[in-house]
Write a protein that holds these residues in place. Structure first.
Motif, PDB file in Angstrom:
ATOM      1  N   ASP A   1       0.835  -1.205   0.000  1.00 14.70           N
ATOM      2  CA  ASP A   1       0.000   0.000   0.000  1.00 14.70           C
ATOM      3  C   ASP A   1       0.872   1.258   0.000  1.00 14.70           C
ATOM      4  OD1 ASP A   1      -2.679   1.512   0.777  1.00 14.70           O
ATOM      5  OD2 ASP A   1      -1.179   2.118   2.250  1.00 14.70           O
ATOM      6  N   ARG A   2       1.912   1.276   0.852  1.00 12.35           N
ATOM      7  CA  ARG A   2       2.808   2.443   0.913  1.00 12.35           C
ATOM      8  C   ARG A   2       3.627   2.570  -0.385  1.00 12.35           C
ATOM      9  NH1 ARG A   2       1.060   6.090   2.776  1.00 12.35           N
ATOM     10  NH2 ARG A   2      -0.756   4.871   2.240  1.00 12.35           N
ATOM     11  N   TYR A   3       4.018   1.422  -0.956  1.00 11.63           N
ATOM     12  CA  TYR A   3       4.755   1.440  -2.226  1.00 11.63           C
ATOM     13  C   TYR A   3       3.918   2.085  -3.324  1.00 11.63           C
ATOM     14  CZ  TYR A   3       6.050  -0.408  -6.800  1.00 11.63           C
ATOM     15  OH  TYR A   3       6.341  -0.528  -8.144  1.00 11.63           O
ATOM     16  N   LEU A   4       2.648   1.680  -3.436  1.00 10.60           N
ATOM     17  CA  LEU A   4       1.765   2.253  -4.460  1.00 10.60           C
ATOM     18  C   LEU A   4       1.531   3.746  -4.219  1.00 10.60           C
ATOM     19  CD1 LEU A   4      -0.998  -0.493  -4.914  1.00 10.60           C
ATOM     20  CD2 LEU A   4       0.694   0.206  -6.617  1.00 10.60           C
ATOM     21  N   ALA A   5       1.302   4.105  -2.947  1.00  5.89           N
ATOM     22  CA  ALA A   5       1.003   5.499  -2.624  1.00  5.89           C
ATOM     23  C   ALA A   5       2.168   6.435  -2.939  1.00  5.89           C
ATOM     24  CB  ALA A   5       0.628   5.613  -1.148  1.00  5.89           C
ATOM     25  N   ILE A   6       3.406   5.946  -2.736  1.00  5.96           N
ATOM     26  CA  ILE A   6       4.585   6.802  -2.920  1.00  5.96           C
ATOM     27  C   ILE A   6       5.213   6.655  -4.312  1.00  5.96           C
ATOM     28  CG2 ILE A   6       6.948   7.218  -2.079  1.00  5.96           C
ATOM     29  CD1 ILE A   6       5.884   6.402   0.730  1.00  5.96           C
ATOM     30  N   CYS A   7       5.293   5.414  -4.799  1.00  8.14           N
ATOM     31  CA  CYS A   7       5.989   5.163  -6.069  1.00  8.14           C
ATOM     32  C   CYS A   7       5.059   5.154  -7.280  1.00  8.14           C
ATOM     33  CB  CYS A   7       6.750   3.834  -6.005  1.00  8.14           C
ATOM     34  SG  CYS A   7       7.915   3.725  -4.637  1.00  8.14           S
ATOM     35  N   ARG A   8       3.792   4.780  -7.087  1.00 12.73           N
ATOM     36  CA  ARG A   8       2.831   4.687  -8.190  1.00 12.73           C
ATOM     37  C   ARG A   8       1.530   5.405  -7.817  1.00 12.73           C
ATOM     38  NH1 ARG A   8       6.875   3.271 -10.139  1.00 12.73           N
ATOM     39  NH2 ARG A   8       7.407   1.353 -11.253  1.00 12.73           N
ATOM     40  N   PRO A   9       1.601   6.695  -7.475  1.00 14.81           N
ATOM     41  CA  PRO A   9       0.407   7.396  -6.979  1.00 14.81           C
ATOM     42  C   PRO A   9      -0.755   7.436  -7.974  1.00 14.81           C
ATOM     43  CG  PRO A   9       2.197   8.939  -7.447  1.00 14.81           C
ATOM     44  CD  PRO A   9       2.786   7.571  -7.522  1.00 14.81           C
ATOM     45  N   LEU A  10      -0.454   7.452  -9.285  1.00  9.55           N
ATOM     46  CA  LEU A  10      -1.516   7.509 -10.292  1.00  9.55           C
ATOM     47  C   LEU A  10      -2.309   6.200 -10.380  1.00  9.55           C
ATOM     48  CD1 LEU A  10       0.353   9.408 -13.175  1.00  9.55           C
ATOM     49  CD2 LEU A  10      -1.230  10.342 -11.475  1.00  9.55           C
ATOM     50  N   HIS A  11      -1.671   5.101  -9.966  1.00  8.96           N
ATOM     51  CA  HIS A  11      -2.334   3.792  -9.999  1.00  8.96           C
ATOM     52  C   HIS A  11      -2.978   3.423  -8.666  1.00  8.96           C
ATOM     53  CE1 HIS A  11       0.728   3.549 -13.234  1.00  8.96           C
ATOM     54  NE2 HIS A  11      -0.213   2.855 -13.870  1.00  8.96           N
ATOM     55  N   TYR A  12      -2.709   4.242  -7.634  1.00  9.06           N
ATOM     56  CA  TYR A  12      -3.103   3.875  -6.269  1.00  9.06           C
ATOM     57  C   TYR A  12      -4.606   3.621  -6.133  1.00  9.06           C
ATOM     58  CZ  TYR A  12      -3.594   3.963  -1.206  1.00  9.06           C
ATOM     59  OH  TYR A  12      -3.902   3.631   0.083  1.00  9.06           O
ATOM     60  N   THR A  13      -5.417   4.586  -6.541  1.00  6.69           N
ATOM     61  CA  THR A  13      -6.876   4.482  -6.364  1.00  6.69           C
ATOM     62  C   THR A  13      -7.438   3.288  -7.120  1.00  6.69           C
ATOM     63  OG1 THR A  13      -6.966   6.887  -6.208  1.00  6.69           O
ATOM     64  CG2 THR A  13      -9.052   5.742  -6.501  1.00  6.69           C
ATOM     65  N   MET A  14      -6.895   3.032  -8.305  1.00  2.33           N
ATOM     66  CA  MET A  14      -7.394   1.930  -9.127  1.00  2.33           C
ATOM     67  C   MET A  14      -7.033   0.566  -8.518  1.00  2.33           C
ATOM     68  SD  MET A  14      -6.629   1.199 -13.150  1.00  2.33           S
ATOM     69  CE  MET A  14      -4.895   0.819 -12.860  1.00  2.33           C
TER      70      MET A  14
END
Length: 319
Positions: free
Chosen positions: A121-134
């Protein structure tokens, strides 16, 4: 007696800590305080996340699962611990001992999986923020949560059922304060090869692989943070994962100390005190670390306290 004149034991003596009588009540009330703080702290996390809409996010959803897991863990271990402190020993049936091993191993395995999902979750939020919500959708969170609980409790059940097929012989004394697997297997007069293989497989599945995923996630996170030009920006981004990183470090640090560092010739007292770290101290620290180091949680706590005080002073009976 069986045909080989070996006594099959049905009860096990746990020696506990063998502390001096003069400090028995001090130790008892210290452990009781830790237990109460752990239960209240983790219940507070669950209540706050349920109460506040601002905390209805994937990270806090998994934090409530972690809190529930910690409540089950301390409820499994601490009551026997408190009894052992007061009596200087406690007697449990073999079946109760195996049940304690089951819930202990299942909750520890669950914690490994939850910490792994939280690192993703933290990886997506910081490294892939555009994909996070999806990716971190409501559906994904529930699937990941249910899968973690099911996988942990079902996989450990298989191992526990194998342990129930073993026969245990005297002496029926364990120099520990709870039924940990290694000292229990030392009492077995059956072949424990299958159990040992299952334990090794479970360790790889629930400890090593999750730990590797967490390490890789944080390598990517740290690289991404270092690429942020401003120091303030780095600190702000790092603060969103510092609580999780601290909890992971304490959790895996204590497990490595107890289970992965060779303890041949090491005093059982050292192992027992190290075991206290992950059976009592870590579950107590988790909600404290997340509350003290998390701005969102602190804001919700402040709002809740303010609301309670406002209701109290505006109550007609207070005029």
């Amino acid at each position: 007696m069986d045909e080989n004149n070996v006594t099959i034991i049905t009860a096990i003596h746990l020696l506990g800590f063998q502390i001096p009588q003069s400090i028995t009540y001090l130790v008892f009330f210290t452990f009781l305080l830790f237990f109460c703080v752990t239960i209240c702290g983790n219940l507070l996390i669950i209540t706050l996340v349920s109460y506040s809409k601002s905390l209805h996010s994937p990270m806090y959803f998994f934090l409530t699962q972690l809190a529930l897991s910690d409540i089950i863990l301390v409820s499994d271990i601490v009551p026997n611990l408190l009894h052992a402190v007061l009596e200087n020993t406690t007697i449990v049936s073999v079946s109760d001992c195996i049940t304690q091993i089951y819930f202990f191993a299942a909750t520890e395995s669950l914690e490994c999986l939850l910490l792994t999902v939280m690192s993703y979750d933290r990886y997506l939020a910081i490294c892939r923020p555009l994909h996070y919500t999806m990716v971190m959708s409501h559906r994904f969170c529930w699937i990941a949560g249910i899968s973690s609980w099911s996988l942990s409790f079902l996989a450990i059940l298989v191992n526990t059922l194998t342990i129930t097929t073993l026969q245990f012989c005297g002496p029926n004394i364990i120099d520990h304060y709870f039924c940990d697997l290694e000292p229990i297997l030392q009492l077995s007069c059956s072949d424990t090869t299958i159990v040992q293989l299952e334990v090794t497989s479970m360790s790889v599945m629930f400890a090593l692989i999750p730990f590797f995923i967490i390490i890789v996630s944080y390598i990517y996170i740290i690289v991404t943070i270092l690429e942020i030009p401003s120091i303030t920006g780095r600190q702000k981004v790092f603060s969103t994962c510092s609580s999780h990183l601290t909890v992971v470090s304490i959790f895996y640090g204590t497990i490595v100390c107890v289970y992965m560092v060779p303890n041949r010739g090491q005093s059982w007292n050292i192992s027992k005190f190290l075991s206290l770290l992950y059976t009592l101290v870590t579950p107590m620290l988790n909600p404290i670390l997340y509350s003290l180091r998390n701005k969102d949680l602190k804001q919700v706590i402040q709002k809740l306290i303010f609301k309670i005080l406002t209701l109290h002073f505006n109550h007609p009976f207070n005029h």
